[in-house]
Design an enzyme around this catalytic site. Structure first.
Site, PDB file in Angstrom:
ATOM      1  N   PRO A  25      -6.401   4.936 -19.772  1.00 50.75           N
ATOM      2  CG  PRO A  25      -8.079   6.546 -19.959  1.00 50.75           C
ATOM      3  CD  PRO A  25      -7.837   5.061 -19.968  1.00 50.75           C
TER       4      PRO A  25
ATOM      5  CG  ASN B  96      -7.179  -0.764  -6.129  1.00 50.50           C
ATOM      6  OD1 ASN B  96      -7.477  -0.111  -5.143  1.00 50.50           O
ATOM      7  ND2 ASN B  96      -7.216  -0.258  -7.365  1.00 50.50           N
TER       8      ASN B  96
HETATM    9  O1  PMT Z   1      -7.582   4.659  -0.206  1.00 49.64           O
HETATM   10  P1  PMT Z   1      -6.708   4.305   0.977  1.00 49.64           P
HETATM   11  O2  PMT Z   1      -7.008   2.930   1.517  1.00 49.64           O
HETATM   12  O3  PMT Z   1      -6.743   5.373   2.040  1.00 49.64           O
HETATM   13  O4  PMT Z   1      -5.215   4.208   0.464  1.00 49.64           O
HETATM   14  C1  PMT Z   1      -4.543   5.357   0.002  1.00 49.64           C
HETATM   15  C2  PMT Z   1      -3.629   5.072  -1.194  1.00 49.64           C
HETATM   16  C3  PMT Z   1      -2.497   4.149  -0.771  1.00 49.64           C
HETATM   17  C4  PMT Z   1      -4.442   4.443  -2.333  1.00 49.64           C
HETATM   18  C5  PMT Z   1      -3.099   6.478  -1.652  1.00 49.64           C
HETATM   19  O5  PMT Z   1      -2.362   7.046  -0.607  1.00 49.64           O
HETATM   20  C6  PMT Z   1      -2.218   6.359  -2.894  1.00 49.64           C
HETATM   21  O6  PMT Z   1      -1.026   6.137  -2.836  1.00 49.64           O
HETATM   22  N1  PMT Z   1      -2.847   6.558  -4.093  1.00 49.64           N
HETATM   23  C7  PMT Z   1      -2.210   6.389  -5.421  1.00 49.64           C
HETATM   24  C8  PMT Z   1      -2.237   4.952  -5.797  1.00 49.64           C
HETATM   25  C9  PMT Z   1      -1.701   4.668  -7.170  1.00 49.64           C
HETATM   26  O7  PMT Z   1      -2.464   4.239  -7.991  1.00 49.64           O
HETATM   27  O8  PMT Z   1      -0.495   5.011  -7.377  1.00 49.64           O
HETATM   28  P2  PMT Z   1       0.263   4.753  -8.800  1.00 49.64           P
HETATM   29  O9  PMT Z   1       1.669   4.834  -8.436  1.00 49.64           O
HETATM   30  O10 PMT Z   1      -0.218   3.522  -9.466  1.00 49.64           O
HETATM   31  O11 PMT Z   1      -0.201   5.969  -9.695  1.00 49.64           O
HETATM   32  C10 PMT Z   1       0.522   7.206  -9.738  1.00 49.64           C
HETATM   33  C11 PMT Z   1      -0.423   8.373  -9.874  1.00 49.64           C
HETATM   34  O12 PMT Z   1      -1.078   8.326 -11.152  1.00 49.64           O
HETATM   35  C12 PMT Z   1      -1.516   8.409  -8.853  1.00 49.64           C
HETATM   36  O13 PMT Z   1      -1.711   9.754  -8.485  1.00 49.64           O
HETATM   37  C13 PMT Z   1      -2.730   7.859  -9.587  1.00 49.64           C
HETATM   38  O14 PMT Z   1      -3.950   8.402  -9.063  1.00 49.64           O
HETATM   39  C14 PMT Z   1      -2.481   8.336 -11.002  1.00 49.64           C
HETATM   40  N2  PMT Z   1      -3.030   7.448 -12.051  1.00 49.64           N
HETATM   41  C15 PMT Z   1      -2.591   6.186 -12.167  1.00 49.64           C
HETATM   42  C16 PMT Z   1      -3.080   5.372 -13.187  1.00 49.64           C
HETATM   43  C17 PMT Z   1      -4.044   5.896 -14.080  1.00 49.64           C
HETATM   44  N3  PMT Z   1      -4.530   5.163 -15.064  1.00 49.64           N
HETATM   45  N4  PMT Z   1      -4.472   7.144 -13.920  1.00 49.64           N
HETATM   46  C18 PMT Z   1      -3.988   7.936 -12.927  1.00 49.64           C
HETATM   47  O15 PMT Z   1      -4.416   9.096 -12.792  1.00 49.64           O
END
Ligand code: PMT
Length: 402
Positions: free
Chosen positions: A313, A218
């Protein structure tokens, strides 16, 4: 970003070949928004002339204790009273010796001695010195004694570094690079609100291989995670940054572990969990990976092909469910309904804090607009550069942890 806006720095330059790097340091300090007064010793002037520093600082350069340009003839008092910090770079062995003995036989040593100290004035003008000398001079017992005395007196030593020296020898004694000195000065001005705490952080995207040349990823740039790692390190934390594939340099003082896939990220995170007290999951981890990556490049063939994906995971959820685990901070990147989805993720993963952002605000760029969601409610932060937003997030975490 003007991280030194409003700061007044006295830059002392003593006699050493590294004096030529002081010109670059001055340029960086100015670029960061500082007002800089240069104090050049006689020795320093042998290497770089006052004209260079005057042109770069846009201010008069000071060298003489008896300079009649200062109306009251007290440059040593006036300069140190205006300053938020005195930074001497390079600091020669002779200068360190004089400073350790409290000698005051030129403008720079006199103003260092005359600087306000908390014990006397309630206000401190910190003194930071960046030693630069031949390795034998640095290792000499006399220099070691002087350095120990200076540390005892509250002088902050920046470096020196180890490496090749101007004389051709290799060892400890090189001045830190101007960029490193700027970073150390910036860190000095930050409150040490996470001092002594180990913090593990993930940043960037993951890359899930389809075959040896293709994969699913991504457009996370890693900028938000790297800004947080830098802010946490400047706040005194021991920071381990588990980073997906991005093209950013590791912030100063941060230990970076490079990974590619979600499974590698998970392994790297758990390898660091033992003594971690904070975990911040900024990475945009792929929710799915190809069920089986092809060993060889998949050849083009007519018609559709089908890719079977299997769930990765959830690293954050796993860390958050550890018994006696760290204080966990999640991120939520949404394209709509931010409050509902972010708060939903916080509850589902039982997190004390989630940082919510819209992908259109935060993904890829240099600035972000975030709202913090915790047990108390939602807290929108002022929009701004990712570094400023990161400092505000670190401050919120420190407040929550007490
Ligand atoms: O890197 P940049 O260009 O500066 O952009 C920053 C960002 C937009 C990526 C950052 O600010 C952000 O929002 N990061 C989280 C992105 C994300 O994957 O969000 P999510 O809603 O899909 O996941 C929720 C949380 O679970 C996140 O903390 C993620 O790290 C965590 N996660 C998700 C999936 C997974 N398999 N394992 C995880 O730990």
């Amino acid at each position: 970003m003007n991280e030194l806006a409003g700061k007044h720095i006295v830059l002392g330059v003593t006699g050493g070949i590294a004096a030529y790097k002081a010109a670059e340091l001055l340029r960086l300090l100015k670029k960061a928004g500082a007002v800089v007064d240069v104090v050049l010793t006689q020795g320093g002037a042998h290497f770089v002339t006052a004209v260079t520093f005057q042109a770069l600082s846009g201010r008069p350069v000071w060298s003489d204790l008896w300079d009649a340009r200062m109306a009251d003839n007290m440059a040593h008092i006036d300069l140190s009273r205006q300053a938020d910090a005195i930074l001497v770079a390079p600091a020669s062995a002779d200068f360190l010796a004089k400073l350790a003995q409290g000698r005051a036989d030129d403008l720079l040593t006199t103003l260092c001695l005359a600087r306000p100290r908390k014990a006397v004035d309630g206000r401190e003008c910190p003194l930071l010195v960046a030693p630069a000398m031949n390795r034998q001079m640095w290792e000499h017992p006399a220099t070691r004694r002087n350095v120990a005395l200076l540390a005892q007196d509250g002088t902050v030593l920046l470096g020196p570094a180890c490496g090749e020296q101007a004389c051709g020898e290799v060892g400890e004694g090189r001045m830190l690079e101007p960029e490193e000195l700027l970073e150390d000065l910036l860190a000095y001005f930050q409150p040490r609100i996470l001092a002594g705490r180990k913090l593990v952080l993930t940043a960037g995207p993951t890359f899930e291989a389809i075959d040896p040349v293709r994969g699913i990823t991504n457009s996370s740039s890693g900028k938000m995670g790297y800004a947080l790692a830098r802010a946490a390190a400047q706040a005194g934390a021991e920071v381990v940054l588990v980073s997906g594939p991005v093209s950013l340099p590791a912030p100063r003082g941060v230990r970076r572990v490079d990974v590619t896939s979600a499974l590698e990220m998970r392994a790297a995170v758990f390898a660091e969990m033992m003594d971690a007290v904070i975990f911040i999951s900024v990475a945009a981890v792929a929710d799915y990976r190809p069920a089986a990556a092809s060993e060889h490049k998949i050849k083009k063939q007519g018609g559709d092909i089908t890719l079977t994906l299997t769930p990765n995971p959830d690293i954050l959820a796993e860390v958050a469910s550890l018994p006696n685990g760290p204080f966990c901070v999640g991120f939520a990147a949404e394209s709509r309904n931010l409050a509902e989805y972010a708060e939903g993720k916080r509850r589902a993963k039982r997190l004390p804090l989630v940082v919510g952002n819209l992908v259109q605000d935060g993904l890829g760029g240099d600035s972000n607009v975030v709202t913090l969601f915790d047990e108390v409610g939602s807290h929108p932060l002022p929009p701004g550069p990712k570094q400023e937003v990161a400092r505000a997030i670190v401050a919120h975490i420190a407040r929550m942890m007490g």
